[in-house]
Write an enzyme that holds these catalytic residues in place. Structure first.
Site, PDB file in Angstrom:
ATOM      1  N   ARG A   1       0.597  -1.258   0.025  1.00 50.35           N
ATOM      2  CA  ARG A   1      -0.058  -0.066   0.058  1.00 50.35           C
ATOM      3  C   ARG A   1       1.299   1.397   0.383  1.00 50.35           C
ATOM      4  NH1 ARG A   1      -1.668   0.986   6.139  1.00 50.35           N
ATOM      5  NH2 ARG A   1      -0.833  -0.373   6.765  1.00 50.35           N
TER       6      ARG A   1
ATOM      7  N   SER B   1      -4.517   5.782   5.572  1.00 44.65           N
ATOM      8  CA  SER B   1      -4.208   3.758   5.966  1.00 44.65           C
ATOM      9  C   SER B   1      -4.359   3.032   3.911  1.00 44.65           C
ATOM     10  CB  SER B   1      -5.442   3.067   5.625  1.00 44.65           C
ATOM     11  OG  SER B   1      -5.864   3.747   7.722  1.00 44.65           O
TER      12      SER B   1
ATOM     13  N   GLU C   1     -18.942   3.682  -0.882  1.00 44.07           N
ATOM     14  CA  GLU C   1     -18.200   2.923  -1.510  1.00 44.07           C
ATOM     15  C   GLU C   1     -18.849   2.625  -3.168  1.00 44.07           C
ATOM     16  OE1 GLU C   1     -18.621   1.800   1.752  1.00 44.07           O
ATOM     17  OE2 GLU C   1     -16.467   1.867   2.876  1.00 44.07           O
TER      18      GLU C   1
ATOM     19  N   ASP D   1      -7.715  -5.729  12.946  1.00 51.37           N
ATOM     20  CA  ASP D   1      -9.256  -5.413  12.561  1.00 51.37           C
ATOM     21  C   ASP D   1      -9.741  -6.957  13.104  1.00 51.37           C
ATOM     22  OD1 ASP D   1      -9.095  -2.845  13.338  1.00 51.37           O
ATOM     23  OD2 ASP D   1      -8.778  -2.851  10.524  1.00 51.37           O
TER      24      ASP D   1
ATOM     25  N   ARG E   1      -1.648  -4.120   3.440  1.00 53.97           N
ATOM     26  CA  ARG E   1      -0.960  -3.676   4.567  1.00 53.97           C
ATOM     27  C   ARG E   1       0.619  -3.690   5.236  1.00 53.97           C
ATOM     28  NH1 ARG E   1      -2.508  -4.352  10.139  1.00 53.97           N
ATOM     29  NH2 ARG E   1      -1.929  -1.795  11.184  1.00 53.97           N
TER      30      ARG E   1
HETATM   31  C1  LIG Z   1     -18.307  -0.107   5.278  1.00 56.96           C
HETATM   32  C2  LIG Z   1     -17.054   0.915   5.142  1.00 56.96           C
HETATM   33  N1  LIG Z   1     -16.267   1.703   5.478  1.00 56.96           N
HETATM   34  C3  LIG Z   1     -14.848   1.668   5.519  1.00 56.96           C
HETATM   35  C4  LIG Z   1     -14.982   1.842   7.058  1.00 56.96           C
HETATM   36  C5  LIG Z   1     -13.521   2.075   8.040  1.00 56.96           C
HETATM   37  N2  LIG Z   1     -14.032   2.994   8.928  1.00 56.96           N
HETATM   38  C6  LIG Z   1     -13.841   2.561  10.292  1.00 56.96           C
HETATM   39  S1  LIG Z   1     -14.701   3.264  11.294  1.00 56.96           S
HETATM   40  C7  LIG Z   1     -14.763   4.847   9.829  1.00 56.96           C
HETATM   41  C8  LIG Z   1     -15.048   6.101  10.506  1.00 56.96           C
HETATM   42  C9  LIG Z   1     -16.055   6.278  10.758  1.00 56.96           C
HETATM   43  O1  LIG Z   1     -16.785   7.274  11.613  1.00 56.96           O
HETATM   44  P1  LIG Z   1     -17.833   7.455  12.124  1.00 56.96           P
HETATM   45  O2  LIG Z   1     -18.796   7.169  11.893  1.00 56.96           O
HETATM   46  O3  LIG Z   1     -17.782   9.337  12.295  1.00 56.96           O
HETATM   47  O4  LIG Z   1     -17.509   7.025  13.380  1.00 56.96           O
HETATM   48  P2  LIG Z   1     -17.026   7.825  15.221  1.00 56.96           P
HETATM   49  O5  LIG Z   1     -16.612   8.774  15.217  1.00 56.96           O
HETATM   50  O6  LIG Z   1     -17.980   8.029  16.504  1.00 56.96           O
HETATM   51  O7  LIG Z   1     -15.518   6.621  15.868  1.00 56.96           O
HETATM   52  C10 LIG Z   1     -14.306   4.372   8.420  1.00 56.96           C
HETATM   53  C11 LIG Z   1     -14.679   4.989   7.329  1.00 56.96           C
HETATM   54  C12 LIG Z   1     -15.848   0.510   8.039  1.00 56.96           C
HETATM   55  N3  LIG Z   1     -15.361  -0.162   8.726  1.00 56.96           N
HETATM   56  N4  LIG Z   1     -16.634   0.171   6.531  1.00 56.96           N
END
Ligand SMILES: Cc1ncc(C[n+]2csc(CCOP(=O)(O)OP(=O)(O)O)c2C)c(N)n1
Ligand SMILES: [Mg+2]
Lengths: 281, 311
Positions: B7, B33, B54, B113, B163
């Site tokens: 990556r 990432s 996505e 994860d 990763r």
């Molecule tokens: C479909 C999907 N896309 C991307 C991710 C990667 N991801 C994990 S947490 C996150 C951000 C989430 O932000 P938010 O919903 O505001 O959560 P919080 O601030 O409460 O942690 C992302 C993009 C994922 N888990 N699922």
């Protein structure tokens, strides 16, 4: 809420926060920011609202909970451990190779987890399914779910919102953890989901804005209000602070998915212990 | 030499080839990432964060590409190849648009994860889409050249990236990359290990263990899963008589399946498929996971020897 209950909930929330820090620290990975952010909602749900039985985690008439923002598993695991679904000492195995405590919640392995989540946007749809089943089967259980504010960017959330209103799922109460932050920064900079409350209203939901998503009495009042609403699901838009309770993590998106080192862990635990001591004094 | 994740190599390659103004990069709230952040630092005006969305991202990429842009669409492999699969099929592959789906965090070595984020199905899913080219580079230089080749290729490309930081396999000063042409990275005539991604490194290490046991293994780096290199496979089958495929992916649908299809139609030969045995992953360190799922050098050597005994 009476004083005794209020004090108990504060203590419980602080213990959950300590467990969040310890889990992420021992795993050397995980998501402290969003876990600390939704802790108070989980505390009220599991310790002042939901009808669940730790001795019978699959009880058919239980209230259900779906952590749609599944990356906050440490908050959920700590909550259900304190509730008695799993031994507290298991929490330190979080994310380890021989542990059942996966990085994201799995209903196949963890008693008390009602749905496997981790892919954002999907949990709320599964909550819609559970609520729909409640209607089909004429059951009086309620379904709860917590979403992230960044998560609202997933189109699927709005498909779920449409379906919940369409089928008049008044047995569904969801919460947006409105902390303003996601991984790459402010939600309004990354992809603006505002105006959040108005959007859910337009989708046919009863919307309650919780001005302080860390105030247990306000959260409880919103849940009570939701139960009185007929023919509509309720969305509680909760203003929260990402990293709440650990001063140096608060409102800093770099703590979204970063584990504290030893020194940071000690500082966080000391802060939480001090707060807890104040409550116990 | 320092270990580099593919990556990381991807982000650097984007910045390196980014002067081409047709290139647009889309990300879904994971730019640090996926390392598209490295491109954004140089060309912020051509990097767009599409938020956690996505499916939309893939179709926006298709629209951009329809006007002549070359679009890199990045997120984790699980969300690219599976959540947005139908968007990729109908809006990118069917109209044969110039979208390069560069998917990071593939395989078990995502690590802690856990299962929900460990994509072990992407090669199978993406390989089954008409018009899609599927690349799975193993190290920094190969990733760099795969990105270059993807830019030059007219049509959709899926690039699987990891990763975990990995050792170099190839000599950067003496390296040729062509889509669809596997690379023999170790000579041998007793058995052939056909590997992809970071299983190339593990297979080379397994070959050393095999050598200590008197077995001379050929190792092929199969960086292109589709179109798969039939010639190098037929040659290996003829000369070594037994082929073992090694992938950080389900044994159903990916490299193992592609190799079996090519050999059964062109030069039937016994094949052992080493990979994730039709299971989900779980949380753990990358090393612990490779051990648990039987994908480290020791396990690859052991399974190969056991199979050779049965021959
Ligand atoms: C479909 C999907 N896309 C991307 C991710 C990667 N991801 C994990 S947490 C996150 C951000 C989430 O932000 P938010 O919903 O505001 O959560 P919080 O601030 O409460 O942690 C992302 C993009 C994922 N888990 N699922
Ligand atoms: Mg947020």
């Amino acid at each position: 809420m009476d004083k005794q209950k209020a004090l108990e909930l504060k203590k419980t929330a602080t213990r959950i926060r300590k467990h969040i820090i310890e889990q992420v620290f021992s795993a050397k990975s995980g998501h402290p920011g969003g876990s600390l952010s939704c802790t108070d909602i989980l505390t009220v749900l599991y310790f002042d609202e939901m009808r669940v039985n730790p001795k019978d985690p699959r009880w058919a008439d239980r209230d259900r909970f779906v952590l749609s923002k599944g990356h906050c598993a440490p908050a959920l695991y700590a909550t259900i451990a304190l509730k008695g679904f799993l031994p507290e000492e298991d929490l330190k195995t979080f994310r380890k190779i021989d542990s059942y405590l996966e990085g994201h919640p799995s209903m196949s392995y963890v008693p008390g987890v009602d749905m496997s989540t981790g892919s954002l946007g999907q949990g709320i749809s599964t909550a819609v399914g559970m609520a729909l089943a409640g209607k089909i089967d004429n059951k009086d259980y309620r379904v709860y779910s917590i979403l992230g504010d960044g998560e609202l960017q997933e189109g699927q959330v709005w498909e779920a919102a449409m379906a919940a209103a369409h089928y008049k799922l008044d047995n569904l109460t969801a919460f947006v953890d409105y902390n303003g932050l996601q991984i790459d920064g402010n939600i309004t900079d990354v992809m603006n989901p505002e105006p959040i409350a108005d959007k859910f209203k337009a989708f046919g939901w009863n919307v309650i804005v919780v001005e302080d998503g860390h105030d247990h009495a306000e959260i409880k009042a919103a849940i009570e209000k939701a139960k009185t609403v007929k023919g509509q699901p309720t969305m509680c838009v909760c203003h929260c602070i990402k990293g709440k309770g650990v001063s140096f993590m608060e409102n800093d998106y770099s703590w979204h998915g970063t584990a504290p080192n030893q020194e940071q862990r000690d500082k966080a635990i000391a802060e939480l212990d001090e707060y807890l001591a104040g409550l116990e004094a | 030499m320092a270990k580099v994740a593919t990556r990381e190599a991807y982000g650097k390659a984007l910045a390196q080839y980014g002067a081409d103004e047709r290139i647009i990069v889309l990300d879904a709230d994971l730019s640090k990432s996926t390392k598209t952040d490295t491109f954004r630092q140089v060309y912020p005006e051509r990097h767009f964060n599409m938020g956690i969305a996505e499916g939309n991202l893939m179709c926006v990429a298709a629209g951009l590409a329809s006007t002549g842009k070359v679009v890199f669409a990045s997120t984790f492999a699980i969300f690219a190849s599976e959540r947005a699969c139908e968007q990729i099929r109908n809006s990118i592959c069917y109209p044969k648009l110039n979208v390069k789906v560069a998917a990071t965090h593939a395989g078990l070595t995502v690590g802690e994860d856990g299962a929900s984020h460990q994509c072990v199905e992407d090669l199978g899913v993406m390989r089954s889409l008409p018009n899609m080219v599927v690349l799975s580079p193993c190290d920094e230089i190969e990733t760099n050249r795969a990105i270059k080749a993807a830019i030059e290729h007219d049509g959709p490309v899926y690039i699987r990236l990891g990763r975990l930081a990995v050792e170099a396999v190839h000599d950067p000063d003496n390296f040729e990359f062509e889509i669809g042409k596997g690379i023999e990275v170790r000579e041998g005539n007793d058995v052939t290990l056909v590997a992809t991604g970071l299983m190339v490194q593990e297979s080379l290490a397994a070959a050393k263990i095999l050598e200590e046991n008197g077995i001379n293994a050929r190792v092929i780096d199969m960086h292109t899963i589709k179109p798969v290199d039939k010639d190098i496979l037929v040659k290996a089958a003829k000369e070594t008589g037994f082929v073992v495929t090694v992938e950080e992916h389900n044994i159903v649908g990916g490299l193992g399946s592609a190799v079996c299809e090519a050999l059964s139609e062109n030069y039937p030969c016994r094949v052992l498929r080493i990979g994730v045995e039709d299971k989900f992953g779980k949380s753990g360190t990358p090393a612990a996971l490779l051990e648990k799922y039987g994908l480290n050098a020791e396990a690859i050597a052991k399974k190969t020897m056991e199979a050779m005994k049965k021959k």
